[in-house]
Design a protein around this motif. Structure first.
Motif, PDB file in Angstrom:
ATOM      1  N   THR A 125      76.286  40.550  29.703  1.00  9.83           N
ATOM      2  CA  THR A 125      76.418  41.443  28.562  1.00  9.83           C
ATOM      3  C   THR A 125      76.634  40.592  27.322  1.00  9.83           C
ATOM      4  O   THR A 125      77.497  39.712  27.306  1.00  9.83           O
ATOM      5  CB  THR A 125      77.578  42.436  28.752  1.00  9.83           C
ATOM      6  N   GLU A 155      73.317  44.901  27.752  1.00 10.29           N
ATOM      7  CA  GLU A 155      73.378  44.318  29.091  1.00 10.29           C
ATOM      8  C   GLU A 155      71.968  43.883  29.458  1.00 10.29           C
ATOM      9  O   GLU A 155      71.016  44.661  29.323  1.00 10.29           O
ATOM     10  CB  GLU A 155      73.871  45.336  30.114  1.00 10.29           C
ATOM     11  N   THR A 209      75.331  45.474  21.254  1.00  5.61           N
ATOM     12  CA  THR A 209      75.786  45.001  22.562  1.00  5.61           C
ATOM     13  C   THR A 209      74.804  45.493  23.611  1.00  5.61           C
ATOM     14  O   THR A 209      74.560  46.700  23.735  1.00  5.61           O
ATOM     15  CB  THR A 209      77.206  45.510  22.865  1.00  5.61           C
ATOM     16  N   THR A 214      78.450  49.371  25.343  1.00  7.77           N
ATOM     17  CA  THR A 214      77.141  48.741  25.549  1.00  7.77           C
ATOM     18  C   THR A 214      76.055  49.759  25.233  1.00  7.77           C
ATOM     19  O   THR A 214      76.065  50.869  25.751  1.00  7.77           O
ATOM     20  CB  THR A 214      77.017  48.216  26.993  1.00  7.77           C
TER      21      THR A 214
END
Length: 123
Positions: free
Chosen positions: A100, A110, A108, A63
Motif C-alpha cells: 500500500t 493498494e 493511497t 485506501t
C-alpha cells in the motif's frame, strides 16, 4: 509498467447482502471471493467489495483503489523514484503479494501482484 486491472473499493457491512446489487449493476458474477483476516472480499466488475465491522475496515478505509500489476518490484521502484511512501508491505496475501502506497499528492493505492490462480480470474 503493466497495470492489469484497477478496482474501485467499496466498503460494506455484509458481503452477502451487498453482492446481489453489484452483480446486477455489472452483469457479472464475482471473479474472486476470499477472506483476509476479519474481512470478506469479492471482486465483481470494476469493484472490490470489502466487508466487515467498522473496526475491521478502519485500517483499510483510507485506501482509494486496488490495482493489479505485473510487477510489484516496479511499483516499489516508481514509488521511491517519485517520493511516495510505503504505508504497508510488501506482504503475502491470499491472492499474491501486495503493498500500500501513499503517492505524492495524497492518493493511497493498494498494489497487488497476483499469483497464477488469482490471475486466471482476471481473464
Amino acid at each position: 509498467m503493466s497495470v492489469l486491472a484497477t478496482f474501485a473499493r467499496v466498503y460494506v457491512d455484509d458481503l452477502d447482502v451487498a453482492l446481489p446489487t453489484f452483480v446486477e449493476l455489472t452483469g457479472e458474477q464475482p471473479r474472486l471471493r476470499f477472506a483476509y483476516g476479519d474481512l470478506d472480499l469479492a471482486a465483481v466488475g470494476g469493484y472490490l467489495l470489502l466487508a466487515g465491522s467498522a473496526e475491521a475496515l478502519a485500517p483499510y478505509s483510507g485506501t482509494h483503489a486496488t490495482t493489479i500489476v505485473e510487477s510489484l518490484d516496479q511499483v516499489l521502484r516508481i514509488t521511491e523514484q517519485h517520493g511516495g511512501e510505503i504505508l504497508d508491505g510488501p506482504n503475502e496475501v491470499p491472492t499474491g503479494r501486495n503493498v500500500t502506497v501513499r503517492h505524492p499528492g495524497g492518493a493511497t493505492v493498494e498494489y497487488v501482484q497476483f499469483h497464477a490462480t488469482a490471475r486466471s480470474a482476471l481473464a
